[in-house]
Design an enzyme around this catalytic site. Structure first.
Site, PDB file in Angstrom:
ATOM      1  N   SER A 155      10.906  -1.445  -6.962  1.00  0.00           N
ATOM      2  CA  SER A 155       9.491  -1.835  -6.898  1.00  0.00           C
ATOM      3  C   SER A 155       8.496  -0.723  -7.213  1.00  0.00           C
ATOM      4  O   SER A 155       7.303  -0.991  -7.309  1.00  0.00           O
ATOM      5  CB  SER A 155       9.177  -2.412  -5.521  1.00  0.00           C
ATOM      6  OG  SER A 155       9.605  -3.753  -5.425  1.00  0.00           O
ATOM      7  N   LYS A 158       5.910  -1.158  -9.964  1.00  0.00           N
ATOM      8  CA  LYS A 158       4.594  -1.787  -9.765  1.00  0.00           C
ATOM      9  C   LYS A 158       3.453  -0.799  -9.988  1.00  0.00           C
ATOM     10  O   LYS A 158       2.319  -1.208 -10.260  1.00  0.00           O
ATOM     11  CB  LYS A 158       4.510  -2.410  -8.374  1.00  0.00           C
ATOM     12  CG  LYS A 158       5.429  -3.613  -8.158  1.00  0.00           C
ATOM     13  CD  LYS A 158       5.254  -4.186  -6.748  1.00  0.00           C
ATOM     14  CE  LYS A 158       6.044  -5.470  -6.537  1.00  0.00           C
ATOM     15  NZ  LYS A 158       7.473  -5.259  -6.378  1.00  0.00           N
ATOM     16  N   SER A 329       4.036  -4.870  -1.687  1.00  0.00           N
ATOM     17  CA  SER A 329       5.073  -5.022  -2.705  1.00  0.00           C
ATOM     18  C   SER A 329       5.195  -6.478  -3.126  1.00  0.00           C
ATOM     19  O   SER A 329       6.281  -7.078  -3.090  1.00  0.00           O
ATOM     20  CB  SER A 329       6.422  -4.491  -2.207  1.00  0.00           C
ATOM     21  OG  SER A 329       7.284  -4.249  -3.294  1.00  0.00           O
TER      22      SER A 329
END
Length: 490
Positions: A155, A158, A329
């Site tokens: 993640s 991102k 997230s």
């Protein structure tokens, strides 16, 4: 078997609800750590290295300002009192840290190497670790350990997704969902713009607006109308490669509440397999309650070219969406932002189009994208690749005082021990609690951490630690946290 991904706490802050504050030990070390961290970042604002002024008064920025004020009230004794000569100036508080400058940053990084070298070989990090630490004021890499090695980021990708979206669209951009009425006033089309945060309350407001428009056409009660829904703004597969999965809904231009079926707004949840149809049916119900007769069941169809817009809902600003993506997230918003970037760059709004758009925008920002591969916008795809050097360059670019539009990339980062996916990661009295701000990343055997910290020299450091081959998150996460904490002490 579903991918193991990070599961945000049920208690984090988010850009629309505000942060979780400590309510005990007001004079203890934990409170002082978060206040010190907040003051530090506030002073970095003044130096133009972290949080430059901007139009966003939500998320962590608001918390930092409130905590910084609470830390020292000596300057407010006469505020609000008038004299014949006008308001008296308040006494100035002494500086806590000097301004971040290139001269201050220019020092031997040997201390960093000495602090980090014993930690990079921690068994919990698995078979391979790549790392980069950069001084954001100068762009100088102070520490590198396979810094240009492409790794699976999970993640932490991102950070790239939100940077590209903010760069292309700007922090004030809002995603529009509209209702379009055919020229004969017989067909109403709900047109998805790609806002995954659309809610039933928003559809009710749109229904009332559409009903008023129909009545203006001479129908009271309004209708009857046929209802269709248009999802043509997005192309390509709706299902992420790991789908069906509780961590992401089908990626479509029309949905409500991210396709969640349990009323939650973060973390894993059961998802609908027909988010667009669900949204259309909810809109039909709202129209009926607004006095509009709807005939038949909603069906998918494009709005007529001659149709006129009779209702519009706009999402929260992109700055808030970016912060929410990073703090919690949020995979659904991340994929939406990747597609919004693709549309703005003239690419198809698909996984492939988003990959090209994000890559090209980061190239435009003169970032080191060699070896990078953006298979998706969320980091759930194991085909994703980034280098630690790219992540630290992204964070440094977001700290650039000449690019205030990118600041939500920093303000959205979770705070160690306090918010988002770092809410429960740091012990109460850990040295990094309240000081480390970082995006987490977790897949099975993959663990990552990338963010910022201010060191004892007053430098804002950007760091990225990407590990693979770990046997468990329980072993890898403390090792990553120790690396980030070590930066605050050098």
């Amino acid at each position: 078997m579903a991918e193991q991904v990070e599961e945000p706490s049920v208690r984090p802050s988010d850009p629309w609800r505000g942060p979780k504050f400590l309510t005990t030990k007001h004079n203890g070390s934990h409170t002082w750590q978060v206040i010190a961290g907040s003051v530090t970042l506030g002073l970095a604002v003044a130096a133009g290295a972290v949080l430059a002024a901007g139009p966003w008064d939500n998320g962590q920025r608001k918390a930092e300002r409130a905590l910084a004020v609470a830390a020292d009230r000596t300057g407010g004794a006469h505020h609000g009192r008038t004299t014949p000569e006008g308001p008296r100036p308040a006494p100035s508080a002494p500086a806590v840290l000097p301004a971040l400058t290139a001269a201050k940053a220019a020092q031997d990084p040997a201390g960093l190497r000495a602090a980090l070298t014993p930690l990079v070989d921690a068994p919990g990090l698995g078979k391979k670790l790549a790392a980069s630490v950069v001084d954001t004021a100068t762009g100088e890499q102070l520490y590198g350990h396979g810094a240009t090695t492409p790794m699976t980021p999970a993640s932490t990708i991102k950070i790239a997704t939100t940077t590209a979206a903010l760069s292309v669209l700007g922090p004030d951009h809002r995603i529009a969902t509209t209702a379009a009425l055919s020229p004969d006033s017989r067909t109403l089309t709900l047109v998805g713009g790609g806002d995954p945060t659309l809610a039933k309350a928003d559809l009710r407001a749109m229904a009332a607006e559409a009903a008023d428009a129909l009545r203006e056409d001479g129908e009271d009660p309004a209708g009857p109308v046929r209802l269709t829904y248009d999802v043509s703004r997005y192309t390509g597969p709706e299902l992420h490669p790991i789908s069906p999965n509780e961590n992401i809904a089908p990626v479509t231009a029309l949905m409500i509440d991210e396709g969640r079926l349990d009323g939650s707004d973060r973390g894993p949840a059961d998802r609908t397999d027909d988010p667009a149809g669900d949204a259309a049916r909810a809109f039909a119900e709202a129209l009926e309650k607004a006095g509009v007769q709807v005939t038949g069941a909603p069906r998918e169809a494009r709005a007529a070219d001659e149709a006129r817009t009779v209702a519009t809902h706009r999402s929260a600003p992109l700055s808030a969406l970016a912060e929410r993506t990073l703090t919690n997230s949020d995979n659904d918003i991340a994929e939406a932002l990747a597609r919004q970037t693709a549309i703005a760059k003239g690419e198809k709004a698909s996984f492939a189009g988003a990959r090209r758009a994000v890559t090209n925008e980061l190239k435009k920002l003169q970032l080191p994208v060699d070896g990078a591969h953006f298979a998706d916008g969320s980091g759930l795809d194991r085909k994703d690749r980034v280098t630690p050097a790219l992540l630290t360059a992204l964070l440094a670019r977001a700290a650039d005082p000449d690019r205030p539009g990118l600041r939500p990339v920093l303000t959205g980062l979770p705070i160690a021990g306090f918010s988002g996916t770092l809410d429960g990661r740091y012990e109460r009295d850990a040295a990094g609690t309240g000081l480390v701000r970082a995006k987490t990343g977790t897949l099975r055997g993959v663990n990552s951490l990338a963010g910022t910290v201010v060191d004892r020299q007053g430098r804002l450091l950007a760091f990225a630690f990407l590990a693979s081959g770990s046997t468990s998150a329980a072993g890898a996460e403390p090792a990553l946290d120790a690396l980030a904490t070590a930066l605050a002490g050098v």
